[in-house]
Design a protein around this motif. Structure first.
Motif, PDB file in Angstrom:
ATOM      1  N   SER A 310      -3.507   3.293  -0.931  1.00 14.90           N
ATOM      2  CA  SER A 310      -3.916   5.166  -1.419  1.00 14.90           C
ATOM      3  C   SER A 310      -2.855   5.364  -2.148  1.00 14.90           C
ATOM      4  CB  SER A 310      -4.522   5.412  -0.089  1.00 14.90           C
ATOM      5  OG  SER A 310      -4.924   7.080  -1.031  1.00 14.90           O
ATOM      6  N   ALA A 311      -2.954   6.441  -3.294  1.00 11.21           N
ATOM      7  CA  ALA A 311      -1.539   7.471  -3.470  1.00 11.21           C
ATOM      8  C   ALA A 311      -1.134   8.046  -2.565  1.00 11.21           C
ATOM      9  CB  ALA A 311      -2.046   7.965  -4.601  1.00 11.21           C
ATOM     10  N   GLY A 312       0.007   8.244  -2.532  1.00 12.67           N
ATOM     11  CA  GLY A 312       0.784   9.084  -1.843  1.00 12.67           C
ATOM     12  C   GLY A 312       2.268   7.870  -1.640  1.00 12.67           C
ATOM     13  N   TRP A 313       2.894   8.961   0.085  1.00 12.69           N
ATOM     14  CA  TRP A 313       4.520   8.406  -0.561  1.00 12.69           C
ATOM     15  C   TRP A 313       3.967   7.151   0.859  1.00 12.69           C
ATOM     16  CZ3 TRP A 313       6.784   9.961  -3.861  1.00 12.69           C
ATOM     17  CH2 TRP A 313       7.351  11.085  -4.019  1.00 12.69           C
ATOM     18  N   GLU A 314       4.907   5.852   0.437  1.00 15.56           N
ATOM     19  CA  GLU A 314       4.264   4.893   1.243  1.00 15.56           C
ATOM     20  C   GLU A 314       3.265   4.212   1.229  1.00 15.56           C
ATOM     21  OE1 GLU A 314       7.537   3.520   1.165  1.00 15.56           O
ATOM     22  OE2 GLU A 314       8.967   5.983   1.737  1.00 15.56           O
ATOM     23  N   LEU A 315       2.341   4.640   0.638  1.00 13.93           N
ATOM     24  CA  LEU A 315       0.667   4.489   1.044  1.00 13.93           C
ATOM     25  C   LEU A 315      -0.207   3.146   0.298  1.00 13.93           C
ATOM     26  CD1 LEU A 315      -1.039   8.165   1.878  1.00 13.93           C
ATOM     27  CD2 LEU A 315       0.730   5.914   3.737  1.00 13.93           C
ATOM     28  N   GLY A 316       1.169   2.627  -0.807  1.00 13.21           N
ATOM     29  CA  GLY A 316       0.558   1.086  -1.476  1.00 13.21           C
ATOM     30  C   GLY A 316       0.716  -0.091  -1.132  1.00 13.21           C
ATOM     31  N   ARG A 317       0.119  -0.963  -1.066  1.00  9.36           N
ATOM     32  CA  ARG A 317       0.396  -1.899  -0.959  1.00  9.36           C
ATOM     33  C   ARG A 317       0.098  -3.204  -2.391  1.00  9.36           C
ATOM     34  NH1 ARG A 317       3.653   0.422   1.866  1.00  9.36           N
ATOM     35  NH2 ARG A 317       4.022   0.057   3.895  1.00  9.36           N
ATOM     36  N   ASP A 318       0.549  -3.947  -2.134  1.00  9.91           N
ATOM     37  CA  ASP A 318       0.240  -5.183  -2.743  1.00  9.91           C
ATOM     38  C   ASP A 318      -0.061  -5.158  -4.238  1.00  9.91           C
ATOM     39  OD1 ASP A 318      -0.556  -7.077  -0.639  1.00  9.91           O
ATOM     40  OD2 ASP A 318      -2.536  -5.733  -0.182  1.00  9.91           O
ATOM     41  N   PRO A 319       1.192  -4.703  -4.775  1.00  8.09           N
ATOM     42  CA  PRO A 319       1.088  -4.597  -6.581  1.00  8.09           C
ATOM     43  C   PRO A 319       0.473  -5.693  -7.033  1.00  8.09           C
ATOM     44  CG  PRO A 319       3.116  -4.470  -5.362  1.00  8.09           C
ATOM     45  CD  PRO A 319       2.430  -5.276  -4.232  1.00  8.09           C
ATOM     46  N   VAL A 320      -0.220  -4.845  -8.107  1.00  5.26           N
ATOM     47  CA  VAL A 320      -1.508  -5.769  -9.229  1.00  5.26           C
ATOM     48  C   VAL A 320      -0.228  -6.637 -10.243  1.00  5.26           C
ATOM     49  CG1 VAL A 320      -3.566  -6.067 -10.407  1.00  5.26           C
ATOM     50  CG2 VAL A 320      -3.534  -4.514  -8.302  1.00  5.26           C
TER      51      VAL A 320
END
Length: 507
Positions: A310-320
């Motif tokens: 999700s959006a937010g600090w440290e909340l995203g993974r697996d860059p597209v």
């Protein structure tokens, strides 16, 4: 975090002011002294620059108040109006004048009626800017505040109704000016049509199938698809496309390090149909926090983002890393084209905008509370890249038109015939010639505010004048509801290959 192309080909780039020092010093020993800053009370570094996309140079700018997660739009004269932020910036309006050379930010305290953090702006047909929503702000207001009606706050219960599960998902709502002059507003998983003059909801649209949220922090992205057949006025077909996002619960689960796969669907709706319904399409991959950029040939570029979280600090993974082209005029289920991968992850707090030469300027990415360049999974990214869509392949250079007239920075008027002359080295198909107008949007947090493309109606078939020279006559938009007065980039497109654009001012 924020980018805006101005009508002098310079790009304003800025980020929050309270992350500590940047890598760019303010000139002449200038320092920002701010007792409210959360990190540095005295800061001699710049948190905004003016980037010249022609010369590939930049100039440090001095922004005094915190622009974290703010919003913006340009006035009809090209001036950027930038609103809100955090801490000492939450009620500030900032302006920046293009084509000045030495101008800097002008900051106007307390020009907003309430704090605006994660709000959305849109230019209106009468030249005002509407500022909608924000964190715990279930209302809207206008700028500039020149009359009694523009100096009031207007309640918008829809924003409170879409603030659910204590996650909100109603921030940075997707807002588009409809061809009837009302505003299409999407938040969470549903939309309304608002008559902002009377403060009345005139239409409620069905919920997106599946019910998953698409706006911040679930952060899909949205565009108003290109408007055509402009002579039809109120009957111009208006269609909204929303792609990606995060499933319900993703934001909360990401805080406990459970990163749910992002949504892999787009939803498309004709907003002036008598009985509108959402059509669902499947993307080549899942995406959250991506950007959607309308290209001069009517295609849509999806770029940046993550595959989970999700959006937010440290909340995203697996860059597209793979951009995707979406062709709205192609047959259903054959509209996506997967492009070559980039090398730089661009996730939370990245941005992307169209330049006049047809490239896409891509920058940023900071999924951390502060600037972290080492010992983290996804370092803070300071680079800018230029992405070249397929129409800029060297094999197509001879297909690319060169505009002869009108001259750059011409003023054009509503409902008038416009003679466009151009050169093509390798002519293939005169029937494919079209002229498009694009308004340069304010981009932040996966949404480009006031982004709009218009396909001008050919009043005559494109014709050959002499060797390599051609002409087409088009009609300019006839309504301020279809195209608000503003600076636009005008392109000639041949075989889906656009010219370098020129600036025109519609007035």
């Amino acid at each position: 975090m924020h980018m805006q192309l101005l009508n002098d080909d310079r790009v304003l780039i800025f980020d929050r002011t309270d992350f500590g020092p940047s890598n760019v010093s303010l000139p002449n020993g200038l320092c920002r002294k701010n007792p409210h800053d959360l990190t540095l009370k005295t800061d001699c570094t710049a948190h905004s620059v003016e980037y010249d996309s022609i010369s590939n140079t930049f100039r440090p700018l001095n922004v005094l108040t915190d622009t974290w997660c703010s919003s913006g739009a340009t006035l009809p004269n090209g001036t950027l109006v930038q609103t809100g932020g955090y801490n000492d910036g939450e009620r500030v309006v900032r302006t920046f004048q293009p084509s000045c050379g030495v101008c800097d930010w002008v900051e106007l305290p307390n020009k907003l009626l309430i704090r605006r953090w994660y709000a959305t702006n849109h230019i209106l047909p009468d030249g005002r800017i509407i500022v909608i929503g924000g964190r715990r702000a279930f209302n809207y207001e206008f700028y500039p505040k020149i009359t009694r009606s523009t100096s009031q706050l207007y309640k918008l219960p829809f924003l409170a109704q879409t603030n659910v599960h204590n996650v909100e998902n109603n921030l940075y709502p997707f807002v588009f000016l409809h061809v009837d002059g009302n505003l299409f507003i999407f938040a969470n998983n549903r939309a309304i049509l608002l008559n902002y003059v009377k403060n009345v909801v005139v239409r409620t649209y069905p919920t997106i199938p599946g019910g998953d949220p698409r706006s911040y922090p679930s952060s899909g992205s949205a565009v108003l698809l290109p408007l055509k057949d402009l002579e039809l006025g109120l009957n111009v077909e208006a269609e909204v496309l929303i792609c990606g996002g995060a499933p319900l619960g993703s934001y909360l689960k990401a805080h406990s390090r459970q990163f749910l796969p992002a949504l892999n669907t787009c939803a498309r709706i004709k907003i002036n149909d008598p009985n509108p319904t959402w059509a669902i399409e499947t993307m080549p991959m899942a995406r959250v926090m991506s950007d959607m950029v309308i290209l001069p040939n009517e295609d849509i570029l999806l770029i940046n983002g993550a595959g989970s979280g999700s959006a937010g600090w440290e909340l995203g993974r697996d860059p597209v890393l793979s951009p995707v082209i979406y062709r709205p005029n192609s047959v259903f289920e054959s509209r996506f084209e997967l492009l070559n991968q980039s090398q730089v992850p661009r996730m939370y707090h990245s941005s992307a905008i169209l330049l006049r030469d047809g490239r896409i300027l891509v920058g940023g990415s900071n999924p951390h509370k502060f600037n972290n360049f080492t010992n983290v999974l996804y370092p803070t990214e300071l680079s800018l890249e230029a992405f070249s869509p397929p129409y800029l392949d060297p094999s197509k250079i001879k297909l690319r038109p060169i505009i002869v007239t009108p001259a750059s920075s011409s003023k054009i008027h509503y409902g008038k015939l416009l003679e466009v002359k151009f050169i093509i080295t390798e002519f293939i198909d005169l029937d494919s010639i079209k002229v498009t107008l694009i308004s340069p949007p304010f981009n932040t947090h996966s949404f480009s505010m006031s982004q709009r493309l218009l396909v001008l109606t050919n009043t005559t078939a494109a014709m050959r004048m002499d060797s390599g020279r051609f002409q087409v006559n088009v009609r300019t938009p006839g309504s301020i509801n279809i195209a608000p007065p503003a600076f636009y980039m005008l392109f000639v497109v041949h075989q889906s290959v656009p010219s370098v654009g020129i600036w025109v001012q519609l007035m």
